[in-house]
Design a protein around this motif. Structure first.
Motif, PDB file in Angstrom:
ATOM      1  N   MET A   1      36.167  43.244  49.515  1.00  0.00           N
ATOM      2  CA  MET A   1      35.970  44.685  49.497  1.00  0.00           C
ATOM      3  C   MET A   1      37.241  45.399  49.040  1.00  0.00           C
ATOM      4  O   MET A   1      37.188  46.416  48.365  1.00  0.00           O
ATOM      5  N   PHE A   2      38.419  44.853  49.428  1.00  0.00           N
ATOM      6  CA  PHE A   2      39.683  45.494  49.088  1.00  0.00           C
ATOM      7  C   PHE A   2      40.148  45.011  47.725  1.00  0.00           C
ATOM      8  O   PHE A   2      40.185  43.808  47.458  1.00  0.00           O
ATOM      9  N   VAL A   3      40.530  45.932  46.869  1.00  0.00           N
ATOM     10  CA  VAL A   3      41.007  45.592  45.534  1.00  0.00           C
ATOM     11  C   VAL A   3      42.311  44.813  45.644  1.00  0.00           C
ATOM     12  O   VAL A   3      43.227  45.212  46.350  1.00  0.00           O
ATOM     13  N   GLY A   4      42.384  43.705  44.947  1.00  0.00           N
ATOM     14  CA  GLY A   4      43.591  42.883  44.942  1.00  0.00           C
ATOM     15  C   GLY A   4      43.524  41.675  45.834  1.00  0.00           C
ATOM     16  O   GLY A   4      44.307  40.742  45.671  1.00  0.00           O
ATOM     17  N   ARG A   5      42.603  41.660  46.786  1.00  0.00           N
ATOM     18  CA  ARG A   5      42.530  40.521  47.704  1.00  0.00           C
ATOM     19  C   ARG A   5      41.983  39.283  46.998  1.00  0.00           C
ATOM     20  O   ARG A   5      42.394  38.166  47.272  1.00  0.00           O
ATOM     21  N   GLY A   6      41.011  39.452  46.099  1.00  0.00           N
ATOM     22  CA  GLY A   6      40.485  38.313  45.363  1.00  0.00           C
ATOM     23  C   GLY A   6      41.544  37.680  44.484  1.00  0.00           C
ATOM     24  O   GLY A   6      41.649  36.447  44.390  1.00  0.00           O
ATOM     25  N   ALA A   7      42.358  38.508  43.821  1.00  0.00           N
ATOM     26  CA  ALA A   7      43.446  37.986  42.996  1.00  0.00           C
ATOM     27  C   ALA A   7      44.456  37.233  43.853  1.00  0.00           C
ATOM     28  O   ALA A   7      45.005  36.207  43.431  1.00  0.00           O
ATOM     29  N   ALA A   8      44.701  37.725  45.061  1.00  0.00           N
ATOM     30  CA  ALA A   8      45.631  37.029  45.960  1.00  0.00           C
ATOM     31  C   ALA A   8      45.089  35.661  46.348  1.00  0.00           C
ATOM     32  O   ALA A   8      45.842  34.691  46.473  1.00  0.00           O
TER      33      ALA A   8
ATOM     34  N   THR B   1      30.115  34.102  39.435  1.00  0.00           N
ATOM     35  CA  THR B   1      30.285  35.214  40.370  1.00  0.00           C
ATOM     36  C   THR B   1      31.503  36.046  40.015  1.00  0.00           C
ATOM     37  O   THR B   1      31.481  37.282  40.099  1.00  0.00           O
ATOM     38  N   ILE B   2      32.587  35.387  39.616  1.00  0.00           N
ATOM     39  CA  ILE B   2      33.805  36.124  39.258  1.00  0.00           C
ATOM     40  C   ILE B   2      34.078  36.077  37.761  1.00  0.00           C
ATOM     41  O   ILE B   2      34.945  36.801  37.273  1.00  0.00           O
ATOM     42  N   GLY B   3      33.350  35.229  37.034  1.00  0.00           N
ATOM     43  CA  GLY B   3      33.646  35.054  35.612  1.00  0.00           C
ATOM     44  C   GLY B   3      32.711  35.783  34.679  1.00  0.00           C
ATOM     45  O   GLY B   3      32.653  35.450  33.495  1.00  0.00           O
ATOM     46  N   LYS B   4      31.968  36.784  35.188  1.00  0.00           N
ATOM     47  CA  LYS B   4      31.040  37.493  34.323  1.00  0.00           C
ATOM     48  C   LYS B   4      31.772  38.255  33.233  1.00  0.00           C
ATOM     49  O   LYS B   4      32.922  38.661  33.403  1.00  0.00           O
ATOM     50  N   ARG B   5      31.063  38.451  32.143  1.00  0.00           N
ATOM     51  CA  ARG B   5      31.632  39.135  30.977  1.00  0.00           C
ATOM     52  C   ARG B   5      32.091  40.539  31.352  1.00  0.00           C
ATOM     53  O   ARG B   5      31.364  41.309  31.970  1.00  0.00           O
ATOM     54  N   ARG B   6      33.323  40.884  30.980  1.00  0.00           N
ATOM     55  CA  ARG B   6      33.858  42.213  31.250  1.00  0.00           C
ATOM     56  C   ARG B   6      33.306  43.217  30.245  1.00  0.00           C
ATOM     57  O   ARG B   6      33.117  42.904  29.082  1.00  0.00           O
ATOM     58  N   ASP B   7      33.072  44.427  30.720  1.00  0.00           N
ATOM     59  CA  ASP B   7      32.585  45.490  29.834  1.00  0.00           C
ATOM     60  C   ASP B   7      33.163  46.813  30.314  1.00  0.00           C
ATOM     61  O   ASP B   7      33.932  46.873  31.266  1.00  0.00           O
TER      62      ASP B   7
ATOM     63  N   THR C   1      40.223  39.866  39.765  1.00  0.00           N
ATOM     64  CA  THR C   1      40.162  38.459  40.150  1.00  0.00           C
ATOM     65  C   THR C   1      40.026  37.572  38.919  1.00  0.00           C
ATOM     66  O   THR C   1      40.685  36.528  38.809  1.00  0.00           O
ATOM     67  N   LEU C   2      39.167  37.971  37.983  1.00  0.00           N
ATOM     68  CA  LEU C   2      38.999  37.206  36.751  1.00  0.00           C
ATOM     69  C   LEU C   2      40.291  37.184  35.939  1.00  0.00           C
ATOM     70  O   LEU C   2      40.698  36.131  35.425  1.00  0.00           O
ATOM     71  N   ASN C   3      40.968  38.324  35.825  1.00  0.00           N
ATOM     72  CA  ASN C   3      42.229  38.367  35.085  1.00  0.00           C
ATOM     73  C   ASN C   3      43.269  37.446  35.708  1.00  0.00           C
ATOM     74  O   ASN C   3      44.032  36.767  35.000  1.00  0.00           O
ATOM     75  N   GLN C   4      43.305  37.415  37.033  1.00  0.00           N
ATOM     76  CA  GLN C   4      44.262  36.535  37.707  1.00  0.00           C
ATOM     77  C   GLN C   4      43.912  35.069  37.468  1.00  0.00           C
ATOM     78  O   GLN C   4      44.798  34.226  37.272  1.00  0.00           O
ATOM     79  N   LEU C   5      42.599  34.747  37.449  1.00  0.00           N
ATOM     80  CA  LEU C   5      42.177  33.372  37.175  1.00  0.00           C
ATOM     81  C   LEU C   5      42.576  32.959  35.763  1.00  0.00           C
ATOM     82  O   LEU C   5      43.058  31.840  35.548  1.00  0.00           O
ATOM     83  N   LEU C   6      42.404  33.856  34.794  1.00  0.00           N
ATOM     84  CA  LEU C   6      42.802  33.557  33.417  1.00  0.00           C
ATOM     85  C   LEU C   6      44.305  33.320  33.339  1.00  0.00           C
ATOM     86  O   LEU C   6      44.770  32.401  32.651  1.00  0.00           O
ATOM     87  N   THR C   7      45.076  34.152  34.032  1.00  0.00           N
ATOM     88  CA  THR C   7      46.531  34.006  34.017  1.00  0.00           C
ATOM     89  C   THR C   7      46.963  32.690  34.638  1.00  0.00           C
ATOM     90  O   THR C   7      47.845  31.997  34.111  1.00  0.00           O
ATOM     91  N   GLU C   8      46.359  32.337  35.774  1.00  0.00           N
ATOM     92  CA  GLU C   8      46.740  31.100  36.451  1.00  0.00           C
ATOM     93  C   GLU C   8      46.384  29.875  35.610  1.00  0.00           C
ATOM     94  O   GLU C   8      47.147  28.906  35.559  1.00  0.00           O
TER      95      GLU C   8
END
Length: 641
Positions: free
Chosen positions: A255-262, A286-292, A304-311
């Motif tokens: 629910m909180f922005v940034g927690r998924g990336a953490a 669930t987290i890898g859906k196409r961004r629009d 969360t997806l951006n953090q996964l791509l970076t990692e």
């Protein structure tokens, strides 16, 4: 460490401020309530009310020199208050004359008592709040592994008893052994071959590094539900004997922005510490859906997806970290996630073929006690389109039935009955058909069987039953093909439509009316005809033009039309024409075999369930009413075998 202590002190100060603010609000609220309940009056008004016999009870407080009294007319218990008038010695006499109950509360106003009251009223609650905050902070840091980023002052609130929101919650299935190898996976030889190379690299990386090859960063397992994607991922780790981290994509959604990336950062931090290892993300869509750029976009999911791509770009794959993702919705994934360099391989995990189904059945049959001679090849042929999970369920249902019947080993009947349980459900003992309904169902199912047996190239009938099932079916006709087919001609599909229309045609021919029993047949026939028009280009009216696009192929999604409204209307007309031709063909076939229809339907009504051999014996018997077969009677001859 100094920074951590500073954050903890900030947290304690924050607790104290919150406690003081809460106490101040409570004090103000109680003061307002008390002010609303007690009405201040003058001493003269008090005496006037006493003389007028309105006062009921009086209490004198010597500590603050006040008089509190209630009146006889106040049914709600309203309290009045006034100050004591000095040297009024006649007050007691006046109260006695007017029958007023009076009492005195003698208190002292020493400095010690005042400080004690202030401590109890203000200081004690502050200390309680302070201790509670200190205990809560220690518990949170203990659950979060003493991670300073999870402190309250960092802006996050952890879960009670379930770890912090910044922890990945990834489960380590096995430090060295997952307990699953490729020997435990059957029916997916191509997928195992693709994953075997990853397991070999993790087991012996130097062999590949000598030639300059690098390990794939990730592999995407794509296929329908129940085909064994998670099992394959565990098998890779089991073959390579490396730790296996397993997490679902939904666990990153917060629910909180940034927690998924953490959580993503924490997951790859753990993976780096345990390298070489396998990181498995189930349901990655669930987290890898196409961004629009739509207004419905989810900032938390995209972060969360951006953090996964970076990692995935940042870790050194020479250390032996491989990310495996599983999904049954690959069309929704973001292209940045599926490109080479992140997920280098896309491995289809499709439904097993005939050989694969038999191998899966044998694998699961090893876990149960079975009678000698159980033919699993028959079961594999009877379950086209079944996934590995379906086949495992069939073996388990067979074992449960054997126990229910009081046997110690699974028989052939148990396995065959379990196929029907999985496909059509259990027998409904509570459903009792009337004689007329039973007759209608018997003719309906016989109509399917006769039309199927009268056509060339259709699957032979293996069983006909009019026993109701829990799925809602009042009966069914089972066809089992001798070989597995991967291509279907236009004629094959038209024959399938005619077979599906055989039940309704039999009802119309014998009873002169239609029932709702053909609803599922109509649905399937319409679906086949629409696919012929919109996807397969099998009509002269439209030719080789695709007019529909399939959605969610692995989840059984239908096709969406990609044409104008006018063309859509023409498509409906063409679909109607194809289905009606099949209906007419079925009706003509049954008219030509009317006597066989009566004979078989009456026999079925009597026995309720007959085998394919019994059906073909009656259908092909030369008793003066020989069946009408195609010019080449290959269909009837093959079915008789």
């Amino acid at each position: 460490m100094e920074m951590n202590d500073k954050k903890r002190r900030q947290s304690m100060i924050l607790y104290v401020i919150i406690a003081i603010a809460i106490l101040f609000a409570i004090n103000q609220g109680s003061s307002v309530v008390q002010h609303q309940q007690v009405q201040q009056v003058s001493y003269s008004d008090f005496l006037t009310m006493v003389d007028g016999d309105k006062v009921d009870e009086v209490e004198l407080d010597t500590g603050d020199s006040t008089i509190r009294f209630t009146t006889k007319q106040d049914g709600e218990g309203k309290v009045y208050e006034t100050n004591v008038f000095p040297n009024d010695d006649g007050l007691v006499t006046r109260l006695s004359e007017h029958d007023v109950n009076f009492s005195a509360n003698i208190t002292t106003q020493s400095g010690d008592n005042i400080w004690l009251l202030m401590f109890l009223y203000y200081g004690l609650p502050i200390i309680i709040f302070f201790l509670f905050g200190w205990w809560l902070n220690r518990r949170m840091r203990k659950q979060m592994g003493d991670d300073p980023s999870m402190d309250f002052s960092a802006g996050g609130f952890g879960g009670f008893g379930g770890g912090g929101l910044g922890k990945s919650n990834a489960k380590i299935v096995g430090e060295k052994e997952t307990g699953v190898t490729f020997a435990d996976v059957a029916g997916q030889d191509e997928a195992k071959e693709s994953l075997q190379e990853i397991a070999n690299f993790l087991d012996n990386p130097q062999r590949y590094q000598d030639i300059g090859a690098r390990c794939p960063r990730g592999a995407l397992l794509v296929g329908p539900p129940g085909t064994g994607k998670t099992l394959l991922a565990k098998a890779v780790a089991g073959e390579a004997k490396v730790p296996f981290f397993s997490i679902s994509g939904s666990e990153f959604v917060e629910m909180f922005v940034g927690r998924g990336a953490a959580k993503v950062r924490d997951l790859f931090k753990q993976a780096n510490e345990k390298a070489p290892c396998i990181v498995f993300i189930d349901e990655i869509d669930t987290i890898g859906k196409r961004r629009d750029t739509s207004i419905n976009s989810n900032d938390e999911r995209e972060q969360t997806l951006n953090q996964l791509l970076t990692e995935m770009d940042g870790f050194d794959n020479n250390k032996g970290i491989v990310v495996l993702g599983a999904t049954n919705r690959p069309d929704t994934l973001d292209p940045a996630l599926t490109r080479p360099g992140r997920f280098d391989r896309r491995i289809p995990v499709e439904l097993p073929d005939l050989v694969g189904r038999e191998a899966i059945l044998k694998l699961h049959a090893n876990d149960v006690k079975m009678e000698p001679g159980v033919d699993l090849d028959v079961i594999a042929r009877a379950t086209p389109g079944a996934s590995g999970a379906d086949l495992a369920n069939i073996i388990n249902e067979a074992a449960l039935r054997a126990v229910r019947m009081g046997r110690t080993r699974v028989s052939q009947d148990d396995v065959e009955e379990s196929v029907e349980v999985v496909i059509a459900g259990e027998k409904r003992k509570s459903t009792v058909l009337s004689d007329h309904e039973k007759q209608v169902v018997a003719y309906h199912e016989t109509g399917h069987a006769i039309v199927a047996a009268s056509q060339k190239g259709t699957a032979p009938v293996s069983k006909i039953t009019i026993v109701p099932r829990t799925s809602g079916a009042l009966g069914y006709t089972m066809q089992v093909d001798e070989d597995e087919h991967f291509l279907q001609t236009k004629q094959d599909m038209e024959n399938m439509i005619a077979t599906l229309c055989g039940g309704r045609a039999a009802e119309e021919l014998i009873f002169g009316e239609a029932t709702n029993g053909a609803s599922n047949d109509i649905e399937k026939a319409t679906k086949i005809a629409r696919a012929m028009v919109t996807q397969y280009g099998m009509t002269e009216r439209f030719g080789m033009v695709q007019l529909g696009e399939q959605r969610n192929r692995y989840l059984g999604g239908g096709a969406e039309l990609t044409c104008s409204e006018g063309t859509a209307q023409e498509i409906d007309e063409e679909v109607q024409r194809i289905v009606e031709e099949g209906h007419t063909k079925a009706l003509d076939t049954l008219k030509a075999n009317r006597f066989k229809l009566h004979e078989i339907a009456r026999y079925l009504q009597k026995k309720e369930t007959i085998t394919g051999e019994e059906f073909m014996k009656i259908f092909t018997r030369d008793d003066g009413f020989a069946p009408t077969l195609p010019k080449t009677d290959a269909a009837g001859t093959d079915a008789a075998k």
